[in-house]
Enzyme design. Structure first.
Site, PDB file in Angstrom:
ATOM      1  N   LYS A  34     -35.421 -43.101  40.713  1.00 24.68           N
ATOM      2  CA  LYS A  34     -35.287 -42.434  39.652  1.00 24.68           C
ATOM      3  C   LYS A  34     -34.581 -40.897  39.999  1.00 24.68           C
ATOM      4  O   LYS A  34     -35.435 -40.160  40.959  1.00 24.68           O
ATOM      5  CB  LYS A  34     -36.522 -41.886  38.894  1.00 24.68           C
ATOM      6  N   TYR A  62     -44.485 -29.250  48.287  1.00 27.10           N
ATOM      7  CA  TYR A  62     -45.049 -27.868  48.703  1.00 27.10           C
ATOM      8  C   TYR A  62     -44.683 -27.699  50.140  1.00 27.10           C
ATOM      9  O   TYR A  62     -44.244 -27.048  50.561  1.00 27.10           O
ATOM     10  CB  TYR A  62     -46.692 -27.967  48.669  1.00 27.10           C
ATOM     11  N   TYR A  93     -39.033 -41.189  43.218  1.00 24.96           N
ATOM     12  CA  TYR A  93     -38.781 -40.126  42.151  1.00 24.96           C
ATOM     13  C   TYR A  93     -38.014 -38.829  43.030  1.00 24.96           C
ATOM     14  O   TYR A  93     -38.873 -38.327  43.687  1.00 24.96           O
ATOM     15  CB  TYR A  93     -39.976 -39.605  41.558  1.00 24.96           C
ATOM     16  N   THR A  99     -42.644 -35.176  34.853  1.00 27.83           N
ATOM     17  CA  THR A  99     -42.682 -33.770  34.613  1.00 27.83           C
ATOM     18  C   THR A  99     -43.055 -33.387  33.351  1.00 27.83           C
ATOM     19  O   THR A  99     -43.822 -32.601  33.077  1.00 27.83           O
ATOM     20  CB  THR A  99     -41.265 -33.333  34.983  1.00 27.83           C
TER      21      THR A  99
END
Length: 298
Positions: free
Chosen positions: A169, A115, A141, A53
């Protein structure tokens, strides 16, 4: 410190989600991007995670993403480089994964597709196809607040059967989910993905942390991890309190503004964020600097 038997890298410690540096025209500066990875490793980081990110990966082209991975892999060879390769489509994710393997990344981090809503079977098929395409260890993730797609514990059970799936993660901030996932899958490596849960994550069985604060103050977060690893939980808890204060300071201004606004104050020119993201205005930056000075970090 526990790391999962399914993780060939035995990841542990502090693994910052390193930044992508842009010049004033918002072009990627690959050399400075690699320099930031070097900055955190010199600060004691146990690994680096480009294109998370903080790396602004959704705002980069495929060619830019490839260039970032290549630059960081070329610069860093003493600790693992786990490259972010996630994308909304399985097709593109596989392309990124294959490239990361070709250029020498040590592992890949695959965010759940975003999305479009996914059910468990779609998520499972996605990770299976990525796993079939590469031999690298894969780290899921999990950040449902940004992707819109949470993984159930039942889906994680199925994902754990994928041969080269090495760990998770987790940035869900759902402590019961994380605790149950760790309990059910001690063979996997778990990394705490929120600065608010570094010490608590270690307490429930995480082997390390992916920390945005460590992008600016790697030594602070490394000290926390090493204190805990040495059995000094009281010191680790105190350092988590310091991390909370730093986290509050870099949360002035708009989303994602903090890390790149703070880095120049520790003598690392980080450049702007890529639009529509933006760094702090003068008032917010002054408030941040004041708070960090009170913490004796500047």
């Amino acid at each position: 410190m526990h790391t999962g038997s399914a993780d060939p890298l035995s990841l542990q410690g502090v693994i910052p989600p390193t930044i992508t540096v842009f010049d004033d025209d918002e072009e990627v500066d690959y050399e400075r991007t690699a320099d930031h990875a070097r900055y955190v490793v010199d600060g004691g980081a146990h690994g680096v995670f480009p294109l998370g990110t903080n790396g602004e990966f959704p705002l980069l082209t495929g060619e830019e993403r490839a260039g970032v991975v290549e630059a960081v892999v070329e610069e860093i060879d003493e600790v693992p480089v786990i490259a972010g390769v996630g994308a909304p489509s399985t097709y593109e994710t596989v392309e990124h994964a294959e490239h990361a393997e070709r250029v020498g990344a040590d592992g890949i981090v695959v965010v759940t597709p975003y999305y479009y809503p996914l059910d468990g079977e779609a998520a499972l098929n996605h990770y299976r196809r990525v796993a079939e395409a590469v031999d690298l260890p894969i780290y899921v993730y999990h950040i449902p607040s940004k992707t819109g797609n949470a993984l159930s514990l039942e889906t994680l059970d199925a994902l754990a059967e994928i041969e080269n799936l090495a760990g998770v993660k987790d940035s869900s901030k759902d402590v019961p989910w994380l605790a149950q996932a760790i309990d059910a899958h001690p063979e996997l490596t778990f990394l705490a993905g929120s600065d608010s849960l570094l010490f608590p994550g270690l307490e429930i069985g995480c082997s390390g942390m992916v920390s945005a604060v460590a992008n600016v103050f790697p030594d602070l977060v490394v000290d926390l991890f090493e204190a805990y690893d040495d059995g000094d939980e009281e010191r680790a808890r105190e350092l988590q309190s310091d991390v909370y204060d730093v986290r509050d300071a870099i949360k002035y201004g708009s989303y994602m503004a903090g890390v790149k606004s703070a880095l120049p104050h520790v003598d690392f020119e980080a450049g702007p964020l890529r639009s529509p993201l933006r760094t702090m205005d003068e008032e917010s930056e002054a408030a941040m600097v004041s708070d960090l000075e009170e913490l004796d970090l500047l």
